[in-house]
Design a protein around this motif. Structure first.
Motif, PDB file in Angstrom:
ATOM      1  N   PRO A 166      -9.038  41.812  -1.681  1.00 57.37           N
ATOM      2  CA  PRO A 166      -9.463  40.658  -2.483  1.00 57.37           C
ATOM      3  C   PRO A 166     -10.688  41.032  -3.318  1.00 57.37           C
ATOM      4  N   GLU A 181     -13.895  39.052   1.379  1.00 54.85           N
ATOM      5  CA  GLU A 181     -14.521  39.333   0.081  1.00 54.85           C
ATOM      6  C   GLU A 181     -15.867  40.044   0.246  1.00 54.85           C
ATOM      7  N   PHE A 212     -15.345  30.941  -0.338  1.00 51.96           N
ATOM      8  CA  PHE A 212     -14.614  31.912   0.467  1.00 51.96           C
ATOM      9  C   PHE A 212     -14.361  31.315   1.837  1.00 51.96           C
TER      10      PHE A 212
END
Ligand SMILES: [Cu+2]
Length: 480
Positions: free
Chosen positions: A174, A316, A344
């Protein structure tokens, strides 16, 4: 007159009393396409050989090693060490796979012709014989090898490039949203490229060999026998050694970068529990179930758990660390410097029980101004105890197991229970009132409702004040 043709073709005299040996050797030489080898005769004793030697003038005597009736030593003594100085080979054709020659070397059957060729070449050199066809074919071999090498090399480069570019289109990771992600992604991509090259090297060599060097129709010969290649072996030992040492240096450098401490980091206690996360900002006096972080400022996370092992992982951010139970000495630190704003999710990366897969909380990275505004808002708590209870309900992860709307969960829903009679696992009945609820929060195992298991962490309310527990009870009461 006849001498030039005699030197060209190797004249072989076979010594064996077995007819099959002579036939086997002849067919072996023929199958090897040894056109310049001519079997000039067969003898079955040293005496016969001495008689025939002048007439047949052989270049080589092949002695049947397995023929008991022959005196091998005498052949060697008379023709090798004697004044004749002939080549004598003791050859065993015991099985089809191997031929044993006189100097005790084991040769694959396929090597006999190499050996004969070598022998004839050294002889030609002795006689300064030039055989242009043979020289040319050797040069051909060399340029053939170079051609294969270059073709395969180009294919390896092309396949490597295709893999790197092609798989680069697939989003394996990601978006990178932290400073710590940079060195990690760098190493990941580097190793990915190395692996792509190794894959291409192996697969291209394999497929190329299968296609280009496959057996041609009608070819029944064996492949060349290769003992080893020292240069190649040294190369494939040294090159990986340096590659691995290089990766170790880069890996250490990456580790140093991801753990580098900034002096004024924002401290956050991250507490995992079955099956939710809680975030405490000790310097700000805030407890919440949504992690909020200001962008471009390092956060120092102190990870712990109140029950089993969990693992804090925001993909992330790339970095990941276990959250361990056991108190102060088991607290683990993790540093994250968010590099972009956005929403997130933190997920648990350690299988931790029934609802492990749903152990997700929001992580919001915001600008410093937004963060400051949130802190100010959070510090002025709501006046309504039910409102506060609603907050503690998520903050302390009650929502992982208890619904507010009657939906069945791991624990009983809170809807409509206040004032009702609860049947307990031990068969007794209890009135759901303040005292019962207080007891169930502070000491969950003491009274288990019938049909449910004792799953609630015993120390779940350890960090709750009595005021907070009361706020939760007021929330439950409001759901009558
Ligand atoms: Cu977990």
């Amino acid at each position: 007159m006849a001498s030039s043709s005699q030197k060209k073709a190797k004249r072989v005299l076979i010594a064996s009393s077995h007819a099959l040996f002579a036939r086997g050797l002849s067919s072996l030489l023929q199958s090897r396409q040894q056109k310049d080898v001519e079997v000039v005769g067969v003898v079955s004793s040293v005496e016969q050989a001495i008689l025939q030697i002048e007439k047949l003038s052989p270049d080589l005597i092949v002695v049947d090693y397995d023929d008991e009736s022959l005196n091998r030593d005498e052949f060697l003594a008379r023709f090798v060490e004697g004044e004749k100085r002939l080549r004598v080979v003791l050859l065993s054709l015991h099985d089809g796979e191997q031929a044993l020659v006189y100097d005790r070397r084991m040769l694959a059957a396929a090597q006999v012709d190499d050996w004969l060729e070598e022998w004839s070449r050294s002889r030609q050199d002795e006689y300064s014989m030039v055989q242009p066809e043979q020289r040319i074919s050797k040069n051909d071999n060399r340029s053939d090898n170079m051609r294969h090498f270059i073709t395969a090399g180009i294919l390896v480069a092309v396949v490597t490039a295709l893999l790197i570019v092609g798989l680069g289109q697939v989003r394996l990771l990601p978006v990178a949203a932290s400073a710590q992600a940079q060195p990690i992604d760098f190493l990941f991509n580097l190793q990915f490229q190395i692996i792509a090259f190794l894959f291409a090297l192996i697969v291209v060599s394999m497929v190329y060999s299968i296609i280009v060097f496959r057996r041609k129709p009608g070819d029944t010969s064996d492949a060349r026998h290769i003992e080893g290649n020292t240069n190649l072996e040294v190369a494939w030992t040294i090159v990986p050694l340096f590659v691995v040492m290089g990766l170790a240096v880069l890996g250490s450098d990456g580790l140093a970068k991801t753990t580098r401490a900034e002096p004024r980091a924002l401290e956050v206690n991250v507490i995992g529990q079955q099956w939710s996360w809680r975030f405490e900002y000790p310097e700000l006096g805030i407890v919440t179930d949504v992690m909020r972080l200001p962008v471009n400022k390092q956060a120092l996370l102190h990870l712990s758990s109140i029950d089993v092992i969990h693992s804090f992982w925001v993909p992330e951010f790339r970095v990941k660390q276990d959250a361990l139970p056991g108190g102060e000495e088991f607290v683990r630190d993790l540093r994250v410097t968010p590099s972009m704003t956005g929403n997130f999710k933190v997920r648990c990366a350690e299988l931790c029980g029934l609802r492990h897969a749903y152990m997700e909380n929001d992580v919001i990275v915001m600008s410093q101004e937004e963060f400051d505004a949130w802190v100010a808002e959070e510090q002025g708590l709501a006046a309504d105890p039910v409102e506060r209870g609603r907050k503690w309900y998520t903050t302390y992860g009650c929502n992982a197991c208890h619904s507010l709307d009657g939906t069945p969960g791991v624990g009983p829903s809170w809807q409509g229970i206040y004032g009702a009679q609860h049947k307990l696992a031990d068969g007794t009945t209890v009135l759901v009132d303040d005292a019962y609820l207080y007891q169930s929060i502070r000491n969950p195992a003491s009274q288990i409702v019938e049909g449910y298991n004792n799953l609630m962490p015993a120390n779940i309310a350890e960090k709750m004040t009595d005021q907070q527990v009361d706020d939760i009870i007021r929330l439950i009461e409001s759901l009558k």
